[in-house]
Design an enzyme around this catalytic site. Structure first.
Site, PDB file in Angstrom:
ATOM      1  N   GLY A 210      -4.518 -23.140 -84.267  1.00  0.00           N
ATOM      2  CA  GLY A 210      -5.016 -21.790 -84.503  1.00  0.00           C
ATOM      3  C   GLY A 210      -6.296 -21.713 -85.299  1.00  0.00           C
ATOM      4  O   GLY A 210      -6.563 -20.698 -85.951  1.00  0.00           O
ATOM      5  N   SER A 211      -7.128 -22.775 -85.257  1.00  0.00           N
ATOM      6  CA  SER A 211      -8.368 -22.693 -86.055  1.00  0.00           C
ATOM      7  C   SER A 211      -9.311 -21.626 -85.486  1.00  0.00           C
ATOM      8  O   SER A 211      -9.995 -20.937 -86.251  1.00  0.00           O
ATOM      9  CB  SER A 211      -9.059 -24.059 -86.135  1.00  0.00           C
ATOM     10  OG  SER A 211      -9.580 -24.455 -84.895  1.00  0.00           O
TER      11      SER A 211
ATOM     12  N   ASN B 220     -11.148 -16.689 -72.509  1.00  0.00           N
ATOM     13  CA  ASN B 220     -10.671 -18.032 -72.875  1.00  0.00           C
ATOM     14  C   ASN B 220     -11.839 -18.839 -73.433  1.00  0.00           C
ATOM     15  O   ASN B 220     -13.003 -18.565 -73.116  1.00  0.00           O
ATOM     16  CB  ASN B 220     -10.095 -18.745 -71.642  1.00  0.00           C
ATOM     17  CG  ASN B 220      -9.491 -20.088 -71.993  1.00  0.00           C
ATOM     18  OD1 ASN B 220      -8.840 -20.241 -73.043  1.00  0.00           O
ATOM     19  ND2 ASN B 220      -9.700 -21.086 -71.152  1.00  0.00           N
TER      20      ASN B 220
ATOM     21  N   HIS C 254     -13.143 -22.819 -73.728  1.00  0.00           N
ATOM     22  CA  HIS C 254     -12.895 -24.160 -73.186  1.00  0.00           C
ATOM     23  C   HIS C 254     -13.846 -25.140 -73.874  1.00  0.00           C
ATOM     24  O   HIS C 254     -15.049 -24.861 -73.983  1.00  0.00           O
ATOM     25  CB  HIS C 254     -13.138 -24.150 -71.670  1.00  0.00           C
ATOM     26  CG  HIS C 254     -12.835 -25.474 -71.040  1.00  0.00           C
ATOM     27  ND1 HIS C 254     -11.543 -25.882 -70.776  1.00  0.00           N
ATOM     28  CD2 HIS C 254     -13.641 -26.498 -70.657  1.00  0.00           C
ATOM     29  CE1 HIS C 254     -11.574 -27.092 -70.248  1.00  0.00           C
ATOM     30  NE2 HIS C 254     -12.834 -27.502 -70.159  1.00  0.00           N
TER      31      HIS C 254
ATOM     32  N   ASP D 219      -9.955 -22.163 -65.307  1.00  0.00           N
ATOM     33  CA  ASP D 219     -11.320 -22.439 -65.768  1.00  0.00           C
ATOM     34  C   ASP D 219     -12.413 -22.029 -64.780  1.00  0.00           C
ATOM     35  O   ASP D 219     -13.502 -22.603 -64.792  1.00  0.00           O
ATOM     36  CB  ASP D 219     -11.480 -23.948 -66.083  1.00  0.00           C
ATOM     37  CG  ASP D 219     -10.587 -24.386 -67.225  1.00  0.00           C
ATOM     38  OD1 ASP D 219     -10.238 -23.544 -68.067  1.00  0.00           O
ATOM     39  OD2 ASP D 219     -10.242 -25.581 -67.280  1.00  0.00           O
TER      40      ASP D 219
ATOM     41  N   GLU E 245     -17.333 -23.807 -81.283  1.00  0.00           N
ATOM     42  CA  GLU E 245     -16.366 -22.772 -80.897  1.00  0.00           C
ATOM     43  C   GLU E 245     -16.228 -21.754 -82.031  1.00  0.00           C
ATOM     44  O   GLU E 245     -16.281 -20.544 -81.820  1.00  0.00           O
ATOM     45  CB  GLU E 245     -14.992 -23.389 -80.610  1.00  0.00           C
ATOM     46  CG  GLU E 245     -14.977 -24.320 -79.424  1.00  0.00           C
ATOM     47  CD  GLU E 245     -13.577 -24.830 -79.102  1.00  0.00           C
ATOM     48  OE1 GLU E 245     -12.587 -24.116 -79.352  1.00  0.00           O
ATOM     49  OE2 GLU E 245     -13.475 -25.951 -78.603  1.00  0.00           O
TER      50      GLU E 245
END
Ligand code: GRF
Length: 205
Positions: free
Chosen positions: A11-12, A106, A108, A149, A178
């Site tokens: 969960g970072s 999302n 990736h 994806d 991210e």
């Protein structure tokens, strides 16, 4: 914008979103965190931040089909503007993907369409990048479509992969990217700066 975050891991990325909301830079409301594993790190992060946690899995609901139906019903019952996947490892129910077209985001850990698709998650991605000798990897933030994806790409940024980099160093560098960017994309949606035109994404700043 009211969001539901789905997670399965540490969960970072979720924590980064929580932090940017606390600092006032990200203007979203968390409806709940959905997990398929009650022991995952994201759960403690939500509890600490006072965010409701829902655990739906074949364990809690008896079968994968029942778990999927429960997720679909949950999203129907709640007013959710966007679902944010932050390391969610389960395939989403197809009905949900159709109902929430262009409303599921999302992240990736590579530059799609390379190093994506079934089985490409976690360290598998970074190992494949290093083994291939790719000189760049990066982060892709995209909308979710029916195939893994393959939905419209909203944001990408690159990470240089050097001769001496291991899959672990690439993973760390990508994760930092991210963290720097997921909240910005979400803020773009929250401020209605992002328009989807077919597969292309138009950002108005
Ligand atoms: C991230 O690398 C993300 O790209 C992928 O899952 C991982 C989640 O990490 N989808 P964390 O749980 O947010 O730390």
């Amino acid at each position: 914008m009211r969001i539901a975050v789905f997670a399965s891991g540490g969960g970072s990325n979720f924590q980064c979103l929580l932090d940017r909301v606390s600092s006032g830079e990200l203007d979203v409301e968390f409806a709940f965190l959905l997990v398929n594993n009650s022991k995952c790190g994201a759960v403690q992060k939500a509890e600490k931040a006072g965010i409701k946690v829902l655990h739906i899995s074949s364990k809690t609901h008896g079968s994968n089909d029942s778990a999927e139906s429960a997720i679909v019903e949950l999203i129907k019952a709640e007013r959710i503007d966007m679902i944010v996947l932050a390391g969610y490892m389960k395939k989403l129910p197809i009905e949900l993907v159709r109902k929430m077209e262009n409303k599921i985001l999302n992240i990736h850990p590579a530059l799609l369409p390379a190093f994506g698709g079934k089985g490409m998650y976690g360290m598998n991605v970074h190992n494949a990048v290093v083994q291939m000798g790719a000189q760049y990897s990066g982060v892709t933030i995209h909308l979710v479509s029916e195939n893994y994806d393959e939905g419209p790409i909203v944001f990408q940024d690159i990470v240089k992969v050097g001769y001496n980099d291991s899959a672990e160093t690439v993973a760390g560098n990508v994760l930092a990217k991210e963290h720097d960017n997921y909240w910005k994309v979400l803020q773009g949606f929250s401020q209605k700066q992002i328009t989807i035109v077919g597969r292309k994404v138009l950002w108005e700043k």
